[in-house]
Design an enzyme around this catalytic site. Structure first.
Site, PDB file in Angstrom:
ATOM      1  N   SER A   1       0.845  -1.191   0.000  1.00  0.00           N
ATOM      2  CA  SER A   1       0.000   0.000   0.000  1.00  0.00           C
ATOM      3  C   SER A   1       0.883   1.244   0.000  1.00  0.00           C
ATOM      4  CB  SER A   1      -0.903   0.019   1.237  1.00  0.00           C
ATOM      5  OG  SER A   1      -0.188   0.505   2.347  1.00  0.00           O
ATOM      6  N   LYS A   2       0.218   2.380  -0.126  1.00  0.00           N
ATOM      7  CA  LYS A   2       1.031   3.597  -0.196  1.00  0.00           C
ATOM      8  C   LYS A   2       1.702   3.876   1.138  1.00  0.00           C
ATOM      9  CE  LYS A   2      -2.355   7.265   0.420  1.00  0.00           C
ATOM     10  NZ  LYS A   2      -3.470   7.855  -0.224  1.00  0.00           N
ATOM     11  N   ARG A   3       1.274   3.157   2.172  1.00  0.00           N
ATOM     12  CA  ARG A   3       1.955   3.244   3.451  1.00  0.00           C
ATOM     13  C   ARG A   3       3.436   2.870   3.318  1.00  0.00           C
ATOM     14  NH1 ARG A   3      -2.233   0.257   6.766  1.00  0.00           N
ATOM     15  NH2 ARG A   3      -3.759   1.859   6.426  1.00  0.00           N
ATOM     16  N   ASP A   4       3.730   1.991   2.365  1.00  0.00           N
ATOM     17  CA  ASP A   4       5.125   1.563   2.178  1.00  0.00           C
ATOM     18  C   ASP A   4       6.022   2.761   1.860  1.00  0.00           C
ATOM     19  OD1 ASP A   4       4.134  -0.947   2.560  1.00  0.00           O
ATOM     20  OD2 ASP A   4       4.092  -1.486   0.442  1.00  0.00           O
ATOM     21  N   LYS A   5       5.433   3.767   1.210  1.00  0.00           N
ATOM     22  CA  LYS A   5       6.233   4.959   0.899  1.00  0.00           C
ATOM     23  C   LYS A   5       6.512   5.728   2.183  1.00  0.00           C
ATOM     24  CE  LYS A   5       4.759   5.735  -3.812  1.00  0.00           C
ATOM     25  NZ  LYS A   5       4.161   6.648  -4.772  1.00  0.00           N
TER      26      LYS A   5
END
Ligand code: GLU
Length: 550
Positions: free
Chosen positions: A254-258
């Site tokens: 998910s964009k959480r990885d960024k």
């Protein structure tokens, strides 16, 4: 088999670029429609006005088109189900709300957020779980008016029937939610906008959607939607919930990885005292409290993606690609990304892996979709990209390379089409577009930009009493007399020298490569010299010879 009654949709919310998980949902809906001669609808779900990001809708449309996915009906192409933006459909949602209220399927509620929190905390302390307690008797419209008059938030809740709900999923089979698992969820918010649940049900019915293929994270929403469909007396589409997309380490992609990557970079820098929290505030423009909460991972939402990107640039932290656009900017070709995305949770059967869009359409079936999560294997994506880039015709690669170069402000993109096509072909075997720059970029830069790699100079030129330098002198003399500066002729010059001196190919070509490129990496030697031209070749050889004895 053609079934024109099939209508499937992709319904993204405009919260940013298209995520690869979203792209997979879009692709499967698209494939299903194309496979069966149905209609593929694109609908923008923008009723969560706080989460909408300006310009995101256009980005999503662009991302889909870049991948090669198009739609029969949608916000920019119109169609019988128009409007395809939920924000333009408030009347329809209000009509549904009124029908549900009038028929006793919904009721007003007016707790403030603080009151709801207190109720939740108390319930959790007492029994471990919270369900909104349905009031008895139910508030009437007059009560709602009074509440509004004193400034209370007035929402509409669905009167969830107390019965088991079984939904049939085309991939997972029957899934039952026991009676009492659902509470009276909100269908219209205090700001008058419908929640996702009401809007999606109204629109799927209005647009006569027959199939909903969406991510498994929506599975627990589906019973709510089915109950709403029953209360509104509309048809329930067929549902297929697609397996989640996991990173290779098993975490959800998910964009959480960024956020995670940049947060780690920031924490490391703070530890090494190369960064302060105040500086994070300056870079992002966020206040101290937000910075603190973001760093402590209390909430990703404290910083927007733009702020995180600004921090990543400053800290020189590489963020993992998550959105389709990230992969475009990293130098993947759409054919490969699409092919790879199709294989996350689906397979055409046998050992087949490389598929064109037409082949995917031909092979697609819901039966071959997996029940369990798919892995996003970046190594495999690179391999698939390499495969595609080895086979795509040069004009197509040229078009894609120029797109990539423009996004990255890469000087190679400014070469004329013939030269650039030759560069691309000379670098075939590359995995992603930046590899082309690594391999051939230096040939198009000013001679002073050549940086001689020490190890390469030692190994290919200085070793054995400067055997490479001596060879380079011979090469210089031979090349100085060449008039026909063509690949074949230059390859022949090198080959002749190999034969005349009884050397190995590497003993001749590698010193020359290092001399003109600084490193022992470049396209074929004749081609390398052609890209450079005679003057630059001789100039670079001269500059390199100056290193002798240095
Ligand atoms: N707008 C929802 C989302 O972006 C759509 C979910 C659905 O397909 O129903 O997740």
């Amino acid at each position: 088999m053609s079934d024109s009654t099939i209508r499937a949709r992709f319904a993204p919310s405009p919260t940013g670029h298209l995520h690869v998980g979203g792209a997979r949902s879009a692709l499967f809906n698209f494939l299903y429609c194309r496979r069966h001669g149905g209609k593929f609808v694109l609908r923008i779900e923008d009723t969560d006005i706080e989460r909408n990001i300006a310009g995101a809708e256009q980005k999503i449309l662009d991302d889909l088109r870049w991948l090669g996915i198009d739609w029969d009906e949608g916000p920019d192409v119109g169609g019988p189900g128009a409007p395809y933006m939920q924000s333009a459909c408030l009347d329809q949602y209000h009509a549904a709300r009124d029908k549900l209220l009038a028929e006793g399927h919904a009721y007003y509620a007016f707790e403030t957020a603080e009151e709801l929190n207190a109720m939740r905390e108390q319930a959790q302390a007492e029994s471990g779980g919270f369900k909104y307690p349905r009031p008895d008797p139910l508030p009437l419209a007059a009560d709602a008016d009074k509440a509004r008059a004193v400034g209370r938030p007035v929402v509409v809740r669905f009167k969830t029937p107390t019965e088991d709900v079984t939904i049939h999923d085309e991939i997972l089979g029957d899934v039952t939610l026991a009676a009492g698992e659902l509470d009276d969820f909100v269908i219209v918010k205090a700001n008058g906008w419908p929640t996702y649940h009401l809007a999606v049900v109204v629109d799927d019915a209005r647009m006569q959607v027959s199939h909903v293929l969406r991510a498994q994270e929506h599975l627990m929403n589906t019973p709510k939607h089915v109950l709403l469909q029953r209360a509104l007396d509309v048809t329930t589409p067929k549902y297929a919930h697609l397996p989640l997309v996991f990173n290779i380490d098993g975490s959800k992609m998910s964009k959480r990885d960024k956020h995670k990557a940049v947060r780690q970079g920031a924490k490391d820098a703070i530890k090494q005292k190369t960064l302060t929290k105040e500086r994070v505030g300056e870079i992002t423009g966020a206040d101290a409290k937000a910075v603190e909460r973001w760093i402590k991972k209390k909430a990703d939402t404290e910083l927007s993606m733009e702020q995180v990107v600004a921090l990543a640039v400053e800290l020189n932290v590489e963020m993992p690609e998550i959105d389709v656009f990230d992969f475009r900017r990293s130098g993947y070709v759409p054919e490969a990304l699409l092919n790879f995305i199709a294989l996350i949770g689906w397979s055409p059967g046998g050992d087949r892996e490389k598929l064109t869009l037409d082949e995917m359409i031909e092979a697609f079936s819901l039966e071959r979709i997996n029940k369990t999560a798919g892995r996003f294997d970046r190594e495999k994506l690179l391999a698939i990209n390499l495969d595609w880039c080895s086979e795509l015709p040069t004009p197509r690669l040229l078009e894609q390379f120029k797109d990539w170069a423009a996004l990255n402000d890469c000087f190679l993109g400014k070469l004329d089409d013939d030269t650039l096509s030759a560069v691309i072909d000379a670098c075939r075997g590359f995995k992603i577009f930046p590899d082309i720059v690594t391999k051939a970029g230096i040939l198009f830069e000013p001679d002073e930009r050549v940086v001689y790699d020490e190890k390469a100079v030692k190994k290919n030129l200085a070793k054995n009493d400067g055997a490479g330098f001596a060879m380079l002198e011979q090469l210089r003399d031979a090349l100085a007399t060449v008039d026909d500066w063509s690949v074949d002729h230059l390859d022949a010059v090198v080959k002749n020298l190999v034969e005349a001196t009884g050397s190995k190919m590497g003993d001749v070509a590698q010193p020359l490569r290092v001399a003109v490129a600084g490193r022992p990496v470049s396209p074929g030697i004749g081609q390398t010299l052609v890209f450079l031209g005679k003057d630059k070749t001789l100039n670079r050889i001269g500059r390199c010879l100056e290193l002798r004895g240095a």
